[in-house]
Design a protein around this motif. Structure first.
Motif, mmCIF file in Angstrom:
data_model
loop_
_atom_site.group_PDB
_atom_site.id
_atom_site.type_symbol
_atom_site.label_atom_id
_atom_site.label_comp_id
_atom_site.label_asym_id
_atom_site.label_seq_id
_atom_site.Cartn_x
_atom_site.Cartn_y
_atom_site.Cartn_z
ATOM 1 N N ASP A 32 -5.287 46.684 15.286
ATOM 2 C CA ASP A 32 -4.650 46.323 16.552
ATOM 3 C C ASP A 32 -3.203 46.811 16.518
ATOM 4 O OD1 ASP A 32 -3.698 45.203 18.880
ATOM 5 O OD2 ASP A 32 -4.722 43.286 18.595
ATOM 6 N N TRP A 33 -2.897 47.786 17.376
ATOM 7 C CA TRP A 33 -1.553 48.364 17.458
ATOM 8 C C TRP A 33 -0.804 47.856 18.689
ATOM 9 C CZ3 TRP A 33 -0.270 51.195 13.256
ATOM 10 C CH2 TRP A 33 -1.285 51.804 12.499
ATOM 11 N N SER A 34 -1.252 46.729 19.275
ATOM 12 C CA SER A 34 -0.734 46.330 20.583
ATOM 13 C C SER A 34 0.589 45.577 20.553
ATOM 14 C CB SER A 34 -1.783 45.474 21.322
ATOM 15 O OG SER A 34 -1.976 44.230 20.672
ATOM 16 N N GLY A 35 1.072 45.197 19.376
ATOM 17 C CA GLY A 35 2.297 44.405 19.362
ATOM 18 C C GLY A 35 3.125 44.652 18.126
ATOM 19 N N ASN A 36 4.156 43.844 17.967
ATOM 20 C CA ASN A 36 5.077 43.959 16.840
ATOM 21 C C ASN A 36 4.855 42.795 15.880
ATOM 22 O OD1 ASN A 36 7.324 44.594 15.200
ATOM 23 N ND2 ASN A 36 8.669 43.311 16.426
ATOM 24 N N CYS A 37 5.343 42.943 14.652
ATOM 25 C CA CYS A 37 5.426 41.828 13.706
ATOM 26 C C CYS A 37 6.898 41.533 13.491
ATOM 27 C CB CYS A 37 4.755 42.166 12.379
ATOM 28 S SG CYS A 37 4.951 40.854 11.142
ATOM 29 N N GLY A 38 7.358 40.402 13.996
ATOM 30 C CA GLY A 38 8.765 40.053 13.855
ATOM 31 C C GLY A 38 9.161 39.790 12.420
ATOM 32 N N ALA A 68 -10.949 42.553 21.737
ATOM 33 C CA ALA A 68 -10.582 43.864 21.196
ATOM 34 C C ALA A 68 -9.089 43.988 20.927
ATOM 35 C CB ALA A 68 -11.036 44.972 22.147
ATOM 36 N N ARG A 69 -8.304 42.997 21.346
ATOM 37 C CA ARG A 69 -6.866 42.990 21.055
ATOM 38 C C ARG A 69 -6.460 41.581 20.604
ATOM 39 N NH1 ARG A 69 -3.208 44.855 25.723
ATOM 40 N NH2 ARG A 69 -1.702 43.586 24.617
ATOM 41 N N PRO A 70 -6.895 41.187 19.409
ATOM 42 C CA PRO A 70 -6.617 39.827 18.938
ATOM 43 C C PRO A 70 -5.156 39.558 18.627
ATOM 44 C CG PRO A 70 -7.613 41.147 17.194
ATOM 45 C CD PRO A 70 -7.700 41.968 18.454
ATOM 46 N N LEU A 71 -4.356 40.619 18.500
ATOM 47 C CA LEU A 71 -2.943 40.438 18.171
ATOM 48 C C LEU A 71 -2.151 39.886 19.340
ATOM 49 C CD1 LEU A 71 -0.659 40.853 16.105
ATOM 50 C CD2 LEU A 71 -0.451 43.209 16.937
ATOM 51 N N THR A 72 -2.496 40.320 20.560
ATOM 52 C CA THR A 72 -1.770 39.883 21.746
ATOM 53 C C THR A 72 -2.741 39.592 22.890
ATOM 54 O OG1 THR A 72 -1.467 42.187 22.465
ATOM 55 C CG2 THR A 72 0.300 41.202 21.165
ATOM 56 N N PRO A 73 -2.412 38.576 23.719
ATOM 57 C CA PRO A 73 -1.281 37.656 23.572
ATOM 58 C C PRO A 73 -1.549 36.621 22.488
ATOM 59 C CG PRO A 73 -2.643 36.936 25.389
ATOM 60 C CD PRO A 73 -3.242 38.230 24.891
#
Length: 397
Positions: A99-105, A273-278
């Motif tokens: 999943d490339w949909s978000g950032n890791c703070g 398919a996008r478990p990272l976000t939201p």
């Protein structure tokens, strides 16, 4: 029958905040894995050891949790005014995709130290002693992060006395500024801090219920609901949630329908398919509790309680990006988060999470009836755990 040898790929295993992952320089990846696509994903999945039906990551570098199954690619930045490009991949444990949909703070705190240590910053800008400022382009969401990295005797300082709940040992403090942290967004509210146009919405989740929710886009898209509406008081630790399959299914259903309302997916079924976000998180007013380490957390020392889900499980502490969202939402009167914090206005919030507490600040502005976040500020720490080469079977990608 021939058996291809293993490839040797330079890599660094780093902790950043309460997460850890495998860091690569883009130029060190095999040529066919330097561009986005199936080859790159297959290579990085094999590095981590996913998909793993046993859920252990025994044959890879992953740690079999959402906090420890991560990859990072760093390159010299092509963006004006930035030092490096930072691309983050969240690797599911049981599924064959990244999943490339978000950032890791949290891992954001390790990017500056990695860039300095790998000679990606002009030596003239690295002080002999002091802070080195690294401007990072977060390539997943197209945002700027400014890291202030301590340097001692010309090298990144990693040891120190900064303590971060959720991390066992103290280390050196890395200060992070998330500039204009609202994600670009993909739907009707793309780029708006409140993509539905409301501070609070009634989110109707078929078969589950109707929940008053604040859906915000700051740091990472997050769906915030009241803990009480879920039958919780906000002091829950991982066991109370992660061992309850019905609770996990309910929270995932709320997250999926929130994704639709935020314009991130067209249909709730696509959210898988996008478990990272939201993200989905629940909040509550302050209350005394014992953290996962047994450390007492006093209601008098925090503004609110917050718990967040990461890749389908309750996070052991708090994601850095979700911390940004908590700070932004807490600063806006009328949100679910602000109500849990007691209302009013605030630029800094201290919240209790499963591992302890965290302080984070946000600078917001209100123009033409629309809220926007100009900056979020927090401190983390980072440390190199191992560096050298990672080995990957040559036929794995």
């Amino acid at each position: 029958m021939s058996h291809p040898p293993q490839l040797r790929i330079p890599a660094t295993y780093m902790r950043g905040g309460t997460s850890k992952g495998v860091f690569f320089r883009l130029e060190d990846l095999p040529a066919r894995a330097q561009a986005p696509g199936p080859a790159r994903d297959a290579l990085l999945l094999r590095v981590i050891g996913s998909p793993d039906p046993y859920g252990k990551h025994t044959d890879g570098m992953g740690g079999a949790t959402s906090s420890t199954s991560k990859v990072v690619i760093i390159a010299k930045s092509a963006q004006p005014g930035h030092d490096v490009d930072y691309l983050y991949g969240q690797v599911p444990i049981n599924d064959a995709f990244i999943d490339w949909s978000g950032n890791c703070g949290n891992l954001s705190s390790a990017v500056g130290p990695f860039a300095i240590a790998n000679g990606m910053i002009d030596p003239a800008r690295v002080p002999e002693n002091g802070l080195c400022t690294v401007r990072i382009w977060q390539a997943n969401i197209g945002k700027t992060i400014v890291a202030h990295v301590p340097v001692t005797d010309g090298a990144v300082q990693e040891t120190g006395d900064f303590e971060l709940d959720g991390v066992t040992f103290p280390a050196a403090e890395v200060q992070l500024e998330f500039i204009d942290p609202a994600d670009e967004g993909e739907g009707e509210g793309g780029g708006a801090m409140f993509p539905t146009g409301n501070l609070v919405d009634d989110l109707d989740v078929p078969g589950v219920g109707i929940f008053r929710a604040t859906m915000i886009n700051a740091g990472v898209p997050v769906v915030f609901v009241d803990a009480a509406a879920l039958g919780y008081d906000g002091t829950e630790l991982q066991g109370a949630i992660n061992e309850d399959k019905a609770a996990l299914a309910k929270l995932e259903a709320i997250r999926a329908h929130g994704a639709v309302r935020m314009g991130l997916v067209a249909d709730a079924a696509q959210a898988a398919a996008r478990p990272l976000t939201p993200k989905i998180a629940f909040v509550a007013p302050p209350k005394d509790y014992l953290s996962s380490s047994g450390k007492p957390v006093r209601a008098a020392d925090i503004d609110l309680l917050a718990r967040a889900m990461s890749m389908g499980k309750l996070h052991h502490a708090m994601m850095g990006t979700a911390s940004v969202a908590i700070a932004a939402a807490a600063a806006v009167p009328g949100t679910v988060v602000n109500a849990a914090a007691g209302g009013g206005t605030r630029e800094v919030v201290v919240f209790g999470h499963p591992s302890g507490t965290l302080r984070v600040g946000a600078e917001l502005k209100l123009a033409d009836g629309q809220w926007s976040a100009t900056k979020a500020i927090m401190s983390r720490s980072a440390r190199v755990l191992m560096e050298g080469v990672v080995r990957v079977p040559g036929d794995s990608f």
